[in-house]
Scaffold this active site. Sequence first.
Site, PDB file in Angstrom:
ATOM      1  N   ARG A 238      -9.259  14.200 -13.375  1.00 55.96           N
ATOM      2  CA  ARG A 238      -8.868  14.783 -12.086  1.00 55.96           C
ATOM      3  C   ARG A 238      -9.237  16.248 -12.002  1.00 55.96           C
ATOM      4  O   ARG A 238      -8.968  16.882 -10.975  1.00 55.96           O
ATOM      5  CB  ARG A 238      -7.359  14.644 -11.920  1.00 55.96           C
ATOM      6  CG  ARG A 238      -6.931  13.575 -10.920  1.00 55.96           C
ATOM      7  CD  ARG A 238      -5.444  13.610 -10.888  1.00 55.96           C
ATOM      8  NE  ARG A 238      -4.804  13.005  -9.789  1.00 55.96           N
ATOM      9  CZ  ARG A 238      -4.268  11.780  -9.802  1.00 55.96           C
ATOM     10  NH1 ARG A 238      -4.410  10.998 -10.832  1.00 55.96           N
ATOM     11  NH2 ARG A 238      -3.592  11.357  -8.755  1.00 55.96           N
TER      12      ARG A 238
ATOM     13  N   ARG B  91       7.818   5.753  -4.081  1.00 52.74           N
ATOM     14  CA  ARG B  91       7.582   6.691  -5.191  1.00 52.74           C
ATOM     15  C   ARG B  91       8.066   8.086  -4.788  1.00 52.74           C
ATOM     16  O   ARG B  91       7.840   8.497  -3.650  1.00 52.74           O
ATOM     17  CB  ARG B  91       6.095   6.739  -5.526  1.00 52.74           C
ATOM     18  CG  ARG B  91       5.693   5.738  -6.575  1.00 52.74           C
ATOM     19  CD  ARG B  91       4.214   5.665  -6.780  1.00 52.74           C
ATOM     20  NE  ARG B  91       3.511   6.946  -6.892  1.00 52.74           N
ATOM     21  CZ  ARG B  91       2.211   7.059  -7.184  1.00 52.74           C
ATOM     22  NH1 ARG B  91       1.485   5.975  -7.395  1.00 52.74           N
ATOM     23  NH2 ARG B  91       1.638   8.236  -7.255  1.00 52.74           N
TER      24      ARG B  91
ATOM     25  N   ARG C  65      -0.220  16.992  -2.978  1.00 55.98           N
ATOM     26  CA  ARG C  65      -1.178  16.163  -3.720  1.00 55.98           C
ATOM     27  C   ARG C  65      -2.548  16.195  -3.051  1.00 55.98           C
ATOM     28  O   ARG C  65      -3.576  16.200  -3.725  1.00 55.98           O
ATOM     29  CB  ARG C  65      -0.652  14.726  -3.820  1.00 55.98           C
ATOM     30  CG  ARG C  65       0.533  14.644  -4.765  1.00 55.98           C
ATOM     31  CD  ARG C  65       1.318  13.370  -4.569  1.00 55.98           C
ATOM     32  NE  ARG C  65       0.599  12.193  -5.008  1.00 55.98           N
ATOM     33  CZ  ARG C  65       0.854  10.966  -4.560  1.00 55.98           C
ATOM     34  NH1 ARG C  65       1.795  10.765  -3.666  1.00 55.98           N
ATOM     35  NH2 ARG C  65       0.161   9.953  -5.014  1.00 55.98           N
TER      36      ARG C  65
HETATM   37  P1  AMP Z   1      -1.338   8.815  -9.484  1.00 57.15           P
HETATM   38  O1  AMP Z   1      -0.475   7.643  -9.736  1.00 57.15           O
HETATM   39  O2  AMP Z   1      -2.705   8.659 -10.090  1.00 57.15           O
HETATM   40  O3  AMP Z   1      -1.379   9.210  -8.042  1.00 57.15           O
HETATM   41  O4  AMP Z   1      -0.686  10.044 -10.269  1.00 57.15           O
HETATM   42  C1  AMP Z   1       0.638  10.476  -9.987  1.00 57.15           C
HETATM   43  C2  AMP Z   1       0.835  11.866 -10.525  1.00 57.15           C
HETATM   44  O5  AMP Z   1       0.670  11.882 -11.945  1.00 57.15           O
HETATM   45  C3  AMP Z   1      -0.140  12.932 -10.016  1.00 57.15           C
HETATM   46  O6  AMP Z   1       0.236  13.439  -8.761  1.00 57.15           O
HETATM   47  C4  AMP Z   1      -0.037  13.962 -11.126  1.00 57.15           C
HETATM   48  O7  AMP Z   1       1.164  14.700 -11.055  1.00 57.15           O
HETATM   49  C5  AMP Z   1       0.046  13.085 -12.356  1.00 57.15           C
HETATM   50  N1  AMP Z   1      -1.306  12.760 -12.879  1.00 57.15           N
HETATM   51  C6  AMP Z   1      -1.863  11.516 -12.964  1.00 57.15           C
HETATM   52  N2  AMP Z   1      -3.091  11.591 -13.497  1.00 57.15           N
HETATM   53  C7  AMP Z   1      -3.335  12.889 -13.746  1.00 57.15           C
HETATM   54  C8  AMP Z   1      -4.444  13.602 -14.267  1.00 57.15           C
HETATM   55  N3  AMP Z   1      -5.572  12.976 -14.649  1.00 57.15           N
HETATM   56  N4  AMP Z   1      -4.331  14.964 -14.384  1.00 57.15           N
HETATM   57  C9  AMP Z   1      -3.209  15.596 -14.032  1.00 57.15           C
HETATM   58  N5  AMP Z   1      -2.135  14.985 -13.503  1.00 57.15           N
HETATM   59  C10 AMP Z   1      -2.188  13.639 -13.355  1.00 57.15           C
END
Ligand code: AMP
Length: 226
Positions: free
Chosen positions: A94, A172, A183
């Site tokens: 990311r 969530r 985000r």
């Molecule tokens: P997601 O389910 O992929 O939308 O991730 C939910 C949250 O987890 C994100 O908003 C970040 O806070 C954290 N997160 C997930 N993947 C990453 C990543 N590769 N780098 C940093 N934070 C992450």
Amino acid sequence: MEAQLQHNIYLLGAPGAGKGTQAQLMAERLGIPQLSTGDMLRAARKEGSELGQKVAAIMDAGQLVPNEVVIELVRQRLGRADHQNGVILDGFPRTVQQAEVLDQMFQQTGRSPLKVVVIDVPFDEIRRRLSGRRWCSRCNRTFHITDNPPSPLADQSRGYSCDVTGCPIEVRTDDRPEAVEKRLEAYSQQTKPLIDYYRQKGAFHSVSGVGSIPEIFDSLMSNIGL
Ligand code: AMP
């Protein structure tokens, strides 16, 4: 298995673009695991581990957790035997720094190069989707109250429940509107630069993430020649 037979696929896109849904379908079709750093972090929170406690507030605020935290999670997971035949990366990398470290990991372990697909969805559509998104904390499946509701056979008398586990589905904490805006900002500033990063490397594809789930799945698979 020979390295060239590995499918290593990375789905890039804003939160709510459908990466998780499509990654799960791809993983089932190709018989390789989905690696979602978001799911791993949510599991750590549910367990109440030290890591989970450390990242909870950051995630709820819609910010990215520190690079070194997710990089270590991915390093451990990619080393597992069931990840040797390929992997669908969902939500990692990311940041450019994460992508650079991932490149090094791939080189050091002789993995086949990543195929990168951006799932493109306008931000207004993302906001609409995230406001109706529901999630099963047990199996990580996601639903949408109108676009992709749980099966009508699921017992809805006590609220919606997951088709697979029967557990109640939840909003969530980071799908609340304030967190969603943060985000989207994190995506624009820290993740979107990866589009140029991977475009310069080649093996880069872009698909529209607007349409039905099966249509988008077909378009993803044909874009990467599968
Ligand atoms: P997601 O389910 O992929 O939308 O991730 C939910 C949250 O987890 C994100 O908003 C970040 O806070 C954290 N997160 C997930 N993947 C990453 C990543 N590769 N780098 C940093 N934070 C992450």
